[in-house]
Design a protein around this motif. Structure first.
Motif, PDB file in Angstrom:
ATOM      1  N   LYS A 240     -15.592 -35.192   9.945  1.00  0.00           N
ATOM      2  CA  LYS A 240     -14.789 -34.157  10.795  1.00  0.00           C
ATOM      3  C   LYS A 240     -14.494 -34.874  12.206  1.00  0.00           C
ATOM      4  N   THR A 241     -15.579 -35.367  12.835  1.00  0.00           N
ATOM      5  CA  THR A 241     -15.368 -36.007  14.204  1.00  0.00           C
ATOM      6  C   THR A 241     -14.560 -37.251  14.143  1.00  0.00           C
ATOM      7  N   THR A 242     -14.823 -37.998  12.959  1.00  0.00           N
ATOM      8  CA  THR A 242     -14.194 -39.223  12.885  1.00  0.00           C
ATOM      9  C   THR A 242     -12.816 -38.976  12.955  1.00  0.00           C
TER      10      THR A 242
ATOM     11  N   GLY B 116     -21.842 -35.328   8.461  1.00  0.00           N
ATOM     12  CA  GLY B 116     -21.166 -36.849   7.821  1.00  0.00           C
ATOM     13  C   GLY B 116     -19.888 -36.617   6.884  1.00  0.00           C
TER      14      GLY B 116
HETATM   15  N1  ATP Z   1     -19.334 -45.485  15.100  1.00  0.00           N
HETATM   16  C1  ATP Z   1     -19.665 -45.557  13.855  1.00  0.00           C
HETATM   17  N2  ATP Z   1     -19.742 -46.673  13.183  1.00  0.00           N
HETATM   18  C2  ATP Z   1     -20.073 -46.660  11.727  1.00  0.00           C
HETATM   19  N3  ATP Z   1     -20.333 -45.459  11.191  1.00  0.00           N
HETATM   20  C3  ATP Z   1     -20.011 -44.208  11.944  1.00  0.00           C
HETATM   21  C4  ATP Z   1     -19.591 -44.429  13.131  1.00  0.00           C
HETATM   22  N4  ATP Z   1     -19.657 -42.968  13.467  1.00  0.00           N
HETATM   23  C5  ATP Z   1     -19.872 -42.185  12.485  1.00  0.00           C
HETATM   24  N5  ATP Z   1     -20.019 -43.046  11.379  1.00  0.00           N
HETATM   25  C6  ATP Z   1     -20.339 -42.505  10.175  1.00  0.00           C
HETATM   26  O1  ATP Z   1     -19.220 -42.127   9.693  1.00  0.00           O
HETATM   27  C7  ATP Z   1     -19.701 -40.859   8.805  1.00  0.00           C
HETATM   28  C8  ATP Z   1     -18.837 -39.334   9.401  1.00  0.00           C
HETATM   29  O2  ATP Z   1     -19.285 -39.062  10.534  1.00  0.00           O
HETATM   30  P1  ATP Z   1     -18.678 -38.128  11.563  1.00  0.00           P
HETATM   31  O3  ATP Z   1     -19.431 -38.064  12.869  1.00  0.00           O
HETATM   32  O4  ATP Z   1     -17.229 -38.186  11.474  1.00  0.00           O
HETATM   33  O5  ATP Z   1     -19.101 -36.747  10.665  1.00  0.00           O
HETATM   34  P2  ATP Z   1     -19.059 -35.258  10.882  1.00  0.00           P
HETATM   35  O6  ATP Z   1     -18.496 -34.526   9.885  1.00  0.00           O
HETATM   36  O7  ATP Z   1     -18.370 -35.030  12.172  1.00  0.00           O
HETATM   37  O8  ATP Z   1     -20.787 -34.826  10.873  1.00  0.00           O
HETATM   38  P3  ATP Z   1     -21.462 -33.807  11.733  1.00  0.00           P
HETATM   39  O9  ATP Z   1     -20.832 -32.571  11.106  1.00  0.00           O
HETATM   40  O10 ATP Z   1     -22.826 -34.060  11.381  1.00  0.00           O
HETATM   41  O11 ATP Z   1     -20.977 -33.956  13.069  1.00  0.00           O
HETATM   42  C9  ATP Z   1     -21.227 -40.797   8.878  1.00  0.00           C
HETATM   43  O12 ATP Z   1     -21.615 -41.278   7.690  1.00  0.00           O
HETATM   44  C10 ATP Z   1     -21.320 -41.653   9.809  1.00  0.00           C
HETATM   45  O13 ATP Z   1     -22.610 -42.102   9.787  1.00  0.00           O
END
Ligand code: ATP
Length: 609
Positions: free
Chosen positions: A397-399, A394
């Protein structure tokens, strides 16, 4: 409960929606629309003349002592031929139109698929878009077909009504009052009924999405294991039952109101007006007052009955018209949605040489979210660099990766490639510089070759695909597949389709990147090896790095052992970069990265011991 109940459309918007539907149908098959409209007009005229003038003339012939039986029979024969022509026109049109409508339906679905493929990713985060999509997708064919058919029926019934109305007016205008009054009462009640039906339908679709989800989960193979090994069926079944209960209540309320309105309509319009008042009045005129002849009375009674039927038909057609206008609203919203990112044409050309990707003070907030998911991110990634993004679940990173690929636009700040803001490039061209493997990849029910190419693979692509699969360590499995790269993936449509293990499927996903290495300037790997065993992970990471050559590689991994050789590591926390540097630098920093690394190393050591 359901906000769509409040969604009110003006009559103007309804009419504009219907015009949109008709134009859409004309665009898909102009001649079909013209044919259906013409056929209904001809039939409307034929039936009007038959029901009134023919009957009147027939009674006059029968009452005329100068005319013999032969002349009467010839007259009947002409009438029959006349009616049969109308019937034949209708049957031929039905027959011809059926296949054409199937084609129209296919074309609409094709338009839909195209639009859905092009629509911006942001739409998938919005409930409204989903509702529009689900409802419009399920109603599209019916809406276009109903749009054409109800307009045709309106033209046909109007033709009949005008022809018969003219006849009634010439004989006794008073009679016209009954069907016309009936029409208005009918119209008001029918419109109320349609409104109730439409509102019910909208609620049903929304509620049933939950029920359908629970149902779908039970027959999809990817859920089967967990369902059998857990009690997840209980909350899913509860969700299903709650949806059914909710929709049953809705159906009961709507059903009661609809039944009462229908009853009022039937009693007033049909029973009182048409079956009693008009025949009694005509009987009085013909038999008591003797102001009209029997032939006129019979023709008038038939004509008013036919006008009533046609007005009733007109009401139904108008109701369908109204429904078409309402459903078209969602269809239109979806089809007319202005695609901002996916179809951006761009004003600048992508640099021919591999270039620096620079992120400057970037902030990003998801639509409707109350805080930024990414804050003040800055970095520059040069060609050939290996950059690792790490952080807890969360962290964003993916964002961050999605923004780099312009699946979303930044809220503020910018991303530049070769010094140019990426919003100035054509999205499709810009995306071509990337080779990507996502953690949540999908395999599709098409050939392995197409799954690797992620496009229609042609003859020239075969060697590239086989090589890509080889680099992804998939050759051994490939040799065992019945049709090699032509083997169909999944068993969605084909019993002989292949089901891959999680790791094998991930190798196929990784091979997509290898198939692109020649055009790729930046490789993005979002947890590409989470399902791989350590040997495969080691080989594949090595292969991926080698194949990327002078392309930049940005990779996300939770296993810090795979990121330690990166040129630079960025540690994300709560949407911010909290540490950056090489592995050694970050270890010296003695911060969060070090703690995370040591925890993992400790875990590995303990699990080996
Ligand atoms: N489509 C969306 N709409 C609203 N919030 C989102 C959306 N996608 C992700 N988030 C929120 O954005 C935040 C970052 O999510 P993200 O997927 O980028 O994290 P991450 O670091 O890749 O996590 P992980 O290691 O679990 O894959 C999280 O709190 C998630 O709930």
């Amino acid at each position: 409960m359901c906000s769509d109940r409040k969604e009110k459309l003006t009559v103007r918007r309804l009419l504009s929606n219907i015009t949109f539907v008709l134009k859409y149908a004309m665009k898909l098959d102009k001649w079909l629309v013209v044919l259906v409209f013409s056929a209904f007009t001809i039939c409307g005229l034929v039936y009007a003349l038959f029901d009134s003038l023919f009957l009147k003339m027939f009674i006059e012939i029968l009452s005329d002592t100068n005319k013999n039986l032969r002349e009467s029979l010839i007259f009947v024969l002409i009438g029959m031929i006349f009616v049969e022509i109308g019937e034949i026109v209708q049957l031929l049109t039905d027959n011809y139109a059926r296949a054409r409508f199937v084609k129209i339906a296919g074309s609409i679905q094709a338009d839909f698929i195209k639009k859905a493929a092009d629509i911006d990713l942001i739409c998938y985060d919005q409930n409204k878009y989903f509702d529009d999509f689900v409802i419009a997708a399920s109603q599209a064919e019916e809406m276009i077909i109903n749009g054409v058919m109800s307009t045709a029926r309106i033209i046909g019934t109007m033709t009949t009504i005008l022809a018969l109305g003219a006849l009634i007016m010439t004989i006794n205008p008073l009679i016209a009052i009954f069907p016309v009054a009936g029409f208005f009462i009918n119209m008001i009640t029918r419109f109320q009924i349609t409104k109730l039906e439409y509102e019910y339908e909208i609620v049903r679709k929304k509620v049933m999405r939950k029920a359908d989800y629970s149902k779908r989960v039970f027959y999809q193979p990817e859920y089967a294991k967990e369902i059998k090994l857990s009690n997840i069926e209980i909350p899913l079944r509860k969700q299903f039952e709650a949806a059914i209960d909710e929709i049953t209540d809705e159906a009961r309320i709507a059903g009661r109101k609809i039944a009462i309105l229908s009853l009022i309509n039937w009693i007033v319009v049909f029973t009182m007006f048409s079956f009693f008042f008009v025949p009694m009045y005509l009987g009085y005129l013909a038999l008591v007052k003797m102001s009209i002849g029997l032939s006129d009375a019979a023709a008038m009674n038939n004509a008013q009955g036919e006008v009533r039927n046609n007005l009733d038909g007109l009401n139904y057609a108008l109701v369908d018209f109204q429904k078409v206008g309402q459903f078209a609203e969602r269809f239109r919203r979806f089809i007319e949605y202005e695609i901002k990112i996916e179809k951006a044409a761009g004003s600048k050309k992508i640099p021919e040489e591999k270039a620096v990707l620079e992120i400057k003070n970037m902030f990003f907030r998801y639509d409707g979210a109350d805080k930024d998911t990414l804050r003040n991110i800055s970095m520059a990634i040069k060609p050939g660099e290996r950059v690792a993004i790490v952080g807890e679940n969360g962290a964003g990173k993916t964002t961050f990766i999605k923004l780099l690929m312009r699946l979303y636009d930044v809220t503020s700040g910018s991303i530049c490639y070769g010094g140019e803001d990426i919003r100035n490039f054509a999205t499709e061209e810009y995306r071509n510089i990337f080779g990507t493997v996502f953690q949540d990849y999908q395999l599709y029910g098409i050939s392995l070759a197409d799954n690797v190419k992620m496009d229609c693979a042609n003859e020239q692509d075969r060697t590239i695909i086989e090589k890509a699969l080889e680099k992804a360590d998939f050759t051994e499995k490939l040799n065992r597949l019945p049709k090699g790269i032509d083997t169909e993936m999944t068993r969605e449509f084909n019993e002989e389709g292949t089901m891959l293990s999680g790791g094998e499927a991930q190798k196929v996903a990784i091979s997509r990147m290898f198939a692109k290495t020649n055009q790729m300037s930046i490789a993005i790997l979002d947890e590409p090896s989470s399902a791989l065993d350590p040997f495969a992970e080691h080989t594949l990471t090595k292969n991926m790095m080698e194949c990327a050559k002078d392309a930049a590689v940005i990779f996300i991994s939770h296993r810090l052992s795979t990121t330690r050789d990166a040129d630079r590591i960025y540690m994300f926390e709560n949407g911010e970069i909290i540490e950056e540097g090489t592995h050694d630098e970050l270890m010296k920093l003695d911060g969060k990265y070090k703690r995370m690394f040591e925890k993992q190393a400790h875990y590995y050591k303990n699990s080996i011991l």
